[in-house]
Design an enzyme around this catalytic site. Structure first.
Site, mmCIF file in Angstrom:
data_model
loop_
_atom_site.group_PDB
_atom_site.id
_atom_site.type_symbol
_atom_site.label_atom_id
_atom_site.label_comp_id
_atom_site.label_asym_id
_atom_site.label_seq_id
_atom_site.Cartn_x
_atom_site.Cartn_y
_atom_site.Cartn_z
ATOM 1 N N HIS B 133 74.476 36.770 38.547
ATOM 2 C CA HIS B 133 73.232 36.203 38.025
ATOM 3 C C HIS B 133 72.387 37.289 37.354
ATOM 4 O O HIS B 133 72.626 38.482 37.539
ATOM 5 C CB HIS B 133 72.419 35.563 39.156
ATOM 6 N N LYS B 137 66.671 37.279 39.944
ATOM 7 C CA LYS B 137 66.904 36.304 41.025
ATOM 8 C C LYS B 137 66.531 36.925 42.368
ATOM 9 O O LYS B 137 66.849 38.076 42.638
ATOM 10 C CB LYS B 137 68.381 35.915 41.028
#
Lengths: 248, 248, 248, 248
Positions: B133, B137
């Site tokens: 990701h 995050k």
């Protein structure tokens, strides 16, 4: 034709090297020397270059003999510390035309992966390593992954890269991998795999991925042959096959 | 033509859903309801299905209204616990033709990845998850990765799979990832990425890899539309979009 | 313990199957029958299931013998056309408790890849196949890639998928691959690879990739064992190992 | 602080460059010049470096003005043939301290991929390219893929690489891709993708894969900034951003 002798010729790796030397252009196998054979066979056979994949216990004696007789050596045997390297250098001073290559890794793909990762790292904010191996491997992460992380870290330090961005505030233990010299490294152990590594680099809007897949142990043969072909032009001690490859 | 109203229409996700409903075949956007608008607009406009991407604070009121008026609902708002689901079921009993879909994930790709991973897991000795990701995050591993691990673990338990092979005896902390329900999960955070996950399964001589790449938030739209099209034929409460997809 | 006999036991594949049957739990190798051996050894040894990786010239005689003697058969030998399958069915009618499995592919990974590709295809606008093999392969694309394309095309036809989007107006010959039943297929031939295939599916904002890597011929063994274990519960003729796997 | 002016500032790319220049350390945005604005604003604002993402019809006038006024230029506008480059060189001779960079590609990842592919190619028997783009792209293969193939072919010629191994004797049209300068190139067009390319290299027992994923048009910004920072130290004409990157 380069005349090649193989030490440790009866071993698994050694016998594959014999096959590769016989099959390659420009090289001729003139001596297969196993642990029960006499090392002077190398001289009788006229070997110009020796490949040594033997054992830490015998490799220094082998190399003393080769250097004494002006035979170049390409060495995949492990266990070389600074003391051993210093010893080799002092022997080589007495035989100035002779070359010895000590290489921890003969996989050209692994060498290229490490090199490219280090060259690319300064251009990216984020770099992580994923290595994947068969589940009978004892150590995690692999030696190659650790070495890659160190090279990446050194390249980032040289240009003053800031720490990598990571906003993780809630994590399960281990989720973000092991940190080697500031670089996250993740190790998978999967039945069916051999030895694989991926370096993922990322910046705004793009990523670069460098992946090396080793599917068969035969993959070291091209590196050994590259060493055999180059060692004659590199007298003295060289550590690391990368110095013989044209990577610029 | 299914007449669709959107609750939360002024929000980022809501406005993208409006666009998708307008562009799709077989659906017609009849009402955009924002937080300052009157929910009775849905009735005036003749909405048959409502899409709700609003907020946990208001979603229960929204759904009570929809169920009361026999309007089906496709819901991406979060925060549904057992108590809320029980409340929805009791409301739906009084409006037997009405359907409500509560879905934590509208990405069809993520749903397929989880499903395929669970179907395949019993056939393999090793299964690990790598999720990648963007570095802003907050949690690691991702909710999708955890859920995938749980589904894999359940599938392995059902057939009595033995523990995965792993001979690791020397490891750096974190190298082998986080362990979720017996499944190793590795989380990378790389600038330039959006949301990606790879499930690697391996047995003797072969591996199977299932990878989902979400490159744009638009990726939830096809799932929402699939929900809108199917909800009319599914009265009562459904949790999880996978129940509306033909996956056999 | 299932008592297993192997026909073609002296061949490369046959001998690996013998090893796998001996190593597996729940199976016992009771007869190795090579081309010079007497097939009645199977009966003497009490074989309940036979594995046949022999040759199209002899496989029908082998199977007639097995069916006559009520021995189930798991068959990887090629060359079964409709005539041969009809013959098998008529023999099996006379031996109603006996089962025969004819499977063109025993790789569970390849079967799962094909299945998952077909299940996922209706949810995506675009689907293409990339297969990668060693450079000594004679045909391009591979049989597995063609079969995968046919299954994808059938799944798309069933739901009425429109043609895939492709605005290519200027292309070099071959750039967009071979088209098999409407599905683009690309074949790479790379030294060092074994047998690999990737199916890439894409819709708005997301892609799903299913990849199968076969790194060693040992990869057919788990599929053969799955066939051996299941055939006793499947009297009659079955074509395709997928019918014995729990894929729903 | 480098004072930067942007020509084409009202365009999509130009406005993103303005944002990037403002956000970056060491650069200051002093002029945004659109097609309706007066180019002399650059001088008034004291711009030291200009970034030009405009149009082939106006770029030569823009550059003549900049060179005349001793403003360095970093140019992403297309359409430079040998005639235009010669013209630029003659203008630059009259303004010896001024630098102009003409770059067909500002993606650092694409540049690194091409460079690494060319460095690695001589070490491998097989090299093929797979490029993957959104399905609204008009040409196949992409310009980057063609350029990569040419660089690989040149690197192979330089070391006298033999033709790649390929035993294909039965193939569907297009299965083995387009051949660009002896290198097979495969183009996929998949909804959801942006711009991606993979170079797969293989030798005995191992492969090396270099993959570039461009997920967002923002990916050119770091390359433009690298050009802005370096151009002051590179008077005269430079073609290709790679000359400003430390790639050895």
């Amino acid at each position: 034709m380069i005349k090649v002798g193989v030490l440790g010729a009866a071993g698994k790796v050694g016998s594959e090297i014999c096959t590769a030397v016989e099959a390659a252009e420009g090289t001729e196998l003139v001596a297969r020397v196993g642990s029960d054979d006499d090392i002077t066979d190398l001289v009788t056979a006229g070997a110009e270059v020796v490949v040594d994949f033997t054992h830490p216990d015998v490799v220094m004696d082998n190399l003393e003999f080769c250097i004494d007789h002006g035979i170049h050596a390409v060495v995949g045997t492990t266990g070389f510390d600074e003391g051993r390297l210093a010893q080799l250098r002092s022997w080589l001073e007495l035989s100035p035309g002779t070359g010895v290559l000590i290489a921890p890794n003969f996989s050209i793909g692994a060498i290229l992966m490490m090199r490219f990762a280090a060259v690319a790292a300064p251009f990216y904010e984020s770099v992580e390593i994923v290595e994947l191996h068969h589940p009978t491997k004892a150590d995690a992460p692999s030696g190659t992954a650790r070495r890659t992380a160190e090279l990446i870290a050194a390249a980032r330090r040289e240009v003053g890269s800031p720490p990598m961005p990571d906003a993780t505030s809630t994590a399960l233990d281990g989720a973000r991998g092991a940190v080697v010299d500031g670089v996250p490294v993740h190790a998978l152990r999967i039945r069916g795999l051999v030895a694989h590594q991926e370096v993922v680099l990322g910046g705004p809007g793009e990523t670069l991925t460098i992946r090396h897949d080793s599917l068969d142990r035969a993959s070291f043969a091209p590196g050994v042959l590259a060493g055999v072909r180059a060692i004659g032009q590199h007298p003295g001690l060289t550590v690391g096959l990368e110095h013989f490859l044209d990577l610029d």
